[in-house]
Scaffold this active site. Structure first.
Site, PDB file in Angstrom:
ATOM      1  CB  SER A  60      44.534  49.466  41.598  1.00 51.22           C
ATOM      2  OG  SER A  60      45.346  50.059  40.633  1.00 51.22           O
ATOM      3  CB  ALA A  61      45.160  55.161  42.743  1.00 48.34           C
ATOM      4  CG  HIS A  62      44.915  52.481  37.268  1.00 42.17           C
ATOM      5  ND1 HIS A  62      44.451  51.955  36.088  1.00 42.17           N
ATOM      6  CD2 HIS A  62      45.544  51.465  37.905  1.00 42.17           C
ATOM      7  CE1 HIS A  62      44.796  50.669  36.012  1.00 42.17           C
ATOM      8  NE2 HIS A  62      45.465  50.356  37.105  1.00 42.17           N
TER       9      HIS A  62
ATOM     10  CB  ALA B  68      45.963  46.202  42.498  1.00 44.23           C
TER      11      ALA B  68
ATOM     12  CG  ASN C   1      39.107  41.664  36.044  1.00 43.21           C
ATOM     13  OD1 ASN C   1      38.926  40.738  36.829  1.00 43.21           O
ATOM     14  ND2 ASN C   1      39.904  41.563  35.009  1.00 43.21           N
TER      15      ASN C   1
ATOM     16  CD  GLN D  51      37.774  46.495  37.782  1.00 41.46           C
ATOM     17  OE1 GLN D  51      36.987  47.435  37.596  1.00 41.46           O
ATOM     18  NE2 GLN D  51      38.864  46.331  37.048  1.00 41.46           N
TER      19      GLN D  51
ATOM     20  CB  THR E 112      61.465  57.168  48.236  1.00 39.46           C
ATOM     21  OG1 THR E 112      62.755  56.895  48.780  1.00 39.46           O
ATOM     22  CG2 THR E 112      61.031  58.579  48.565  1.00 39.46           C
TER      23      THR E 112
ATOM     24  CB  CYS F  53      45.471  41.363  31.628  1.00 40.64           C
ATOM     25  SG  CYS F  53      45.330  42.613  32.897  1.00 40.64           S
TER      26      CYS F  53
END
Ligand code: PLP
Length: 357
Positions: free
Chosen positions: A184-186, A72, A140, A168, A221, A303
């Site tokens: 963001s996937a995670h 992200a 977040n 989120q 890629t 963070c």
């Protein structure tokens, strides 16, 4: 180990892991092709990527394109740097560093105030030369939900683009009314190392990573495994959204009982219930964390924690330095059991008691 840090990252869904494994073929397989190659194996991988793109897009508004990115932070940088230059960028005082630091690096950052409840309302002006407004959907650190539909209207009145950091929020609630949306996937049980930027049709971006331009607005890629994992996680989130929401609400209600001696940070109502940020006067959070080594929770955002800096979010909602430093964030969701929550809370509360509180 008890994992109560769902805002930092979430466990990989078994379904997402299965979807990824298919693309992790060795030399004897046929699923390791470069998705940007025109031959059969390449086209197979490309089909996997396009299926995932559709699945990711299914939880985003119609009328836009999904650009896969590395995370992200990259999506947000592409949105903020690629959508123009000059003019000012208005953003809420509680944005994630990905937005906050990028706006400040670009110059002309204008901070929008938030209330003690953690809400950024539209009854405040944006600068005349504003080219972009960025307001996140779910914070977040404290979980509060921002009035993004109102901010979209304000942005249109001001002739500015509107960016939502929906990291989120994605998979948990509707995301509408934006020019750009970062995810963001995670954060929704997909793999780490893959994110996306949704861009409304008609919004042009200057690529920030040049090269093969495989994603149109972004070079590099793509990893079919990571993309497929994100697609599967999105698909699952769509199917399970109601169940996840009900489960999280049950956990929240129990958590509020278990932590009834704590003060809630941010308002009670407009919030994602999987985020409980709270404080105890006089609490030594470092000591608490070292005494609860088997319970994974956070002192503020992942963070900011460890940096020694006071959270800018907790300060923005009016907490003193001392109050912010005596705060913790407990995060839970789809795979958290009631037993885990109770056991984690018992360990935290016992360690707090040892501090004489
Ligand atoms: N925005 C928000 C609200 C976040 O919570 C995070 C991650 O903590 C990010 C952006 C950055 O996401 P990523 O880890 O994919 O770069």
């Amino acid at each position: 180990m008890i994992y109560l840090d769902y805002q930092s990252t979430t466990p990989l869904a078994p379904e997402a892991r299965d979807a990824m494994l298919r693309w992790l073929d060795g030399p004897d397989g046929t699923a390791f092709g470069n998705p940007h190659s025109p031959h059969k194996m390449g086209r197979q991988a490309k089909a996997g990527i396009e299926l995932a793109r559709e699945r990711v897009a299914a939880l985003l508004p119609p009328g836009g394109r999904v650009i896969f990115t590395g995370n992200a932070c990259e999506a947000i940088n592409l949105a903020m740097r690629g959508s123009g230059s000059g003019g000012s960028i208005a953003m809420s005082a509680i944005e994630h560093a990905a937005v906050y630091d990028t706006a400040r690096a670009l110059g002309g950052a204008h901070i929008l105030n938030v209330s003690n409840e953690g809400l950024c309302n539209t009854a405040q002006d944006v600068p005349d030369d504003c080219r972009l407004i960025a307001v996140m959907q779910v914070n977040n650190e404290i979980g509060t939900i921002q009035p993004t539909v109102d901010w979209h209207r304000k942005a249109k009145e001001a002739g500015a683009l509107f960016l939502i950091d929906a990291v989120q929020a994605y998979g948990k609630m509707e995301i509408t009314h934006a020019d750009m949306i970062a995810i963001s996937a995670h954060k929704f049980h997909g793999p780490k190392g893959i994110g996306a930027l949704w861009v409304r049709d008609g919004v042009e971006l200057d690529p920030q990573i040049t090269g093969g331009m495989q994603e149109g607005d972004r070079s590099g890629t793509l990893s079919p495994a990571l993309v497929a994992g994100m697609g599967a996680a999105a698909h699952l989130a769509k199917e399970q959204r109601q169940r996840d929401g009900e489960h999280t609400l049950n956990l929240w209600n129990r958590a509020r009982e278990l932590f009834s001696d704590w003060e809630l940070n941010g308002g009670e109502d407009a919030r994602w219930q999987g985020n409980l940020n709270m404080r105890r006067e006089g609490l030594d959070v470092n000591r608490l964390m070292s005494e609860c080594r088997n319970v994974m929770f956070s002192a503020g955002s992942a963070c900011a924690s460890g940096s020694g800096k006071t959270s800018h979010v907790l300060k923005a909602i009016g907490l003193s330095d001392a109050q912010a430093k005596s705060s913790i964030r407990v995060g839970f969701g789809r795979y958290t059991t009631m037993e885990q929550l109770e056991e984690g809370a018992a360990a935290i509360n016992a360690a707090v008691k040892d501090q004489g509180l």
